[in-house]
Design a protein around this motif. Structure first.
Motif, PDB file in Angstrom:
ATOM      1  N   ALA A 129      29.952  59.866  16.379  1.00  0.00           N
ATOM      2  CA  ALA A 129      29.642  59.351  17.712  1.00  0.00           C
ATOM      3  C   ALA A 129      28.213  58.822  17.760  1.00  0.00           C
ATOM      4  O   ALA A 129      27.947  57.795  18.395  1.00  0.00           O
ATOM      5  N   ALA A 130      27.292  59.511  17.099  1.00  0.00           N
ATOM      6  CA  ALA A 130      25.894  59.074  17.093  1.00  0.00           C
ATOM      7  C   ALA A 130      25.735  57.702  16.449  1.00  0.00           C
ATOM      8  O   ALA A 130      24.876  56.911  16.852  1.00  0.00           O
ATOM      9  N   LEU A 131      26.571  57.410  15.468  1.00  0.00           N
ATOM     10  CA  LEU A 131      26.490  56.118  14.790  1.00  0.00           C
ATOM     11  C   LEU A 131      26.939  54.957  15.679  1.00  0.00           C
ATOM     12  O   LEU A 131      26.614  53.810  15.399  1.00  0.00           O
ATOM     13  N   THR A 132      27.641  55.270  16.757  1.00  0.00           N
ATOM     14  CA  THR A 132      28.111  54.206  17.653  1.00  0.00           C
ATOM     15  C   THR A 132      27.120  53.889  18.774  1.00  0.00           C
ATOM     16  O   THR A 132      27.305  52.929  19.503  1.00  0.00           O
ATOM     17  N   LEU A 133      26.080  54.705  18.903  1.00  0.00           N
ATOM     18  CA  LEU A 133      25.107  54.478  19.967  1.00  0.00           C
ATOM     19  C   LEU A 133      24.250  53.255  19.648  1.00  0.00           C
ATOM     20  O   LEU A 133      23.945  52.989  18.486  1.00  0.00           O
ATOM     21  N   PRO A 134      23.833  52.542  20.680  1.00  0.00           N
ATOM     22  CA  PRO A 134      23.023  51.342  20.448  1.00  0.00           C
ATOM     23  C   PRO A 134      21.614  51.693  19.947  1.00  0.00           C
ATOM     24  O   PRO A 134      21.100  52.790  20.202  1.00  0.00           O
TER      25      PRO A 134
ATOM     26  N   SER B 247      18.897  50.741  21.054  1.00  0.00           N
ATOM     27  CA  SER B 247      18.006  51.007  22.191  1.00  0.00           C
ATOM     28  C   SER B 247      17.946  52.496  22.536  1.00  0.00           C
ATOM     29  O   SER B 247      16.918  52.995  22.995  1.00  0.00           O
ATOM     30  N   TYR B 248      19.046  53.207  22.319  1.00  0.00           N
ATOM     31  CA  TYR B 248      19.059  54.654  22.565  1.00  0.00           C
ATOM     32  C   TYR B 248      18.022  55.346  21.689  1.00  0.00           C
ATOM     33  O   TYR B 248      17.245  56.178  22.163  1.00  0.00           O
ATOM     34  N   TYR B 249      18.013  55.003  20.422  1.00  0.00           N
ATOM     35  CA  TYR B 249      17.095  55.636  19.478  1.00  0.00           C
ATOM     36  C   TYR B 249      15.649  55.193  19.703  1.00  0.00           C
ATOM     37  O   TYR B 249      14.717  55.982  19.520  1.00  0.00           O
ATOM     38  N   GLU B 250      15.463  53.957  20.121  1.00  0.00           N
ATOM     39  CA  GLU B 250      14.121  53.483  20.438  1.00  0.00           C
ATOM     40  C   GLU B 250      13.551  54.248  21.627  1.00  0.00           C
ATOM     41  O   GLU B 250      12.391  54.668  21.616  1.00  0.00           O
ATOM     42  N   LYS B 251      14.371  54.470  22.646  1.00  0.00           N
ATOM     43  CA  LYS B 251      13.941  55.231  23.819  1.00  0.00           C
ATOM     44  C   LYS B 251      13.674  56.692  23.457  1.00  0.00           C
ATOM     45  O   LYS B 251      12.688  57.293  23.910  1.00  0.00           O
TER      46      LYS B 251
END
Length: 116
Positions: free
Chosen positions: A4-9, A11-15
């Motif tokens: 599921a984490a691999l599907t996040l955009p 921008s999620y990780y940048e934030k």
């Protein structure tokens, strides 16, 4: 969870990284104002500090002192070393906390400096 984490955009990780940098900087400033010498992390969620200027014989005694006098918990640095004596003048503080928690810890730590 990993799939599921691999599907996040991106921008999620940048934030997420931006939020952690902000928390790191808040705690780092509080620790330095309280008299700790800090080692600024680049990718961890904790700050390792040098406690030698506080005059305690070891990290475990100082960690207990922080809990009893300031209500702030830290992990003794000696627990991260093969030779515990190598970390006997270090404490580790985590900053993956709510901003309100970090602000409260900062207030308590600044009072500690005034008391020592």
């Amino acid at each position: 969870a990993a799939a599921a984490a691999l599907t996040l955009p991106e921008s999620y990780y940048e934030k997420l990284a931006e939020d952690y940098r902000g928390c790191r900087d808040v705690l780092l400033e509080s620790l330095e104002e309280a008299g700790f010498r800090c080692f600024t992390p680049d990718g961890a969620y904790y700050i390792m500090t040098d406690i030698s200027r506080f005059g305690f014989s070891d990290d475990v005694n100082f960690a207990r002192h922080l809990i009893e006098t300031a209500g702030v918990a830290a992990v003794p640095g000696s627990s991260f070393y093969h030779r515990p004596e190598d970390g006997a003048q270090k404490l580790r503080f985590t900053f993956c906390k709510k901003r309100e928690t970090l602000d409260a810890a900062g207030e308590r730590l600044r009072k500690l400096r005034a008391a020592t």
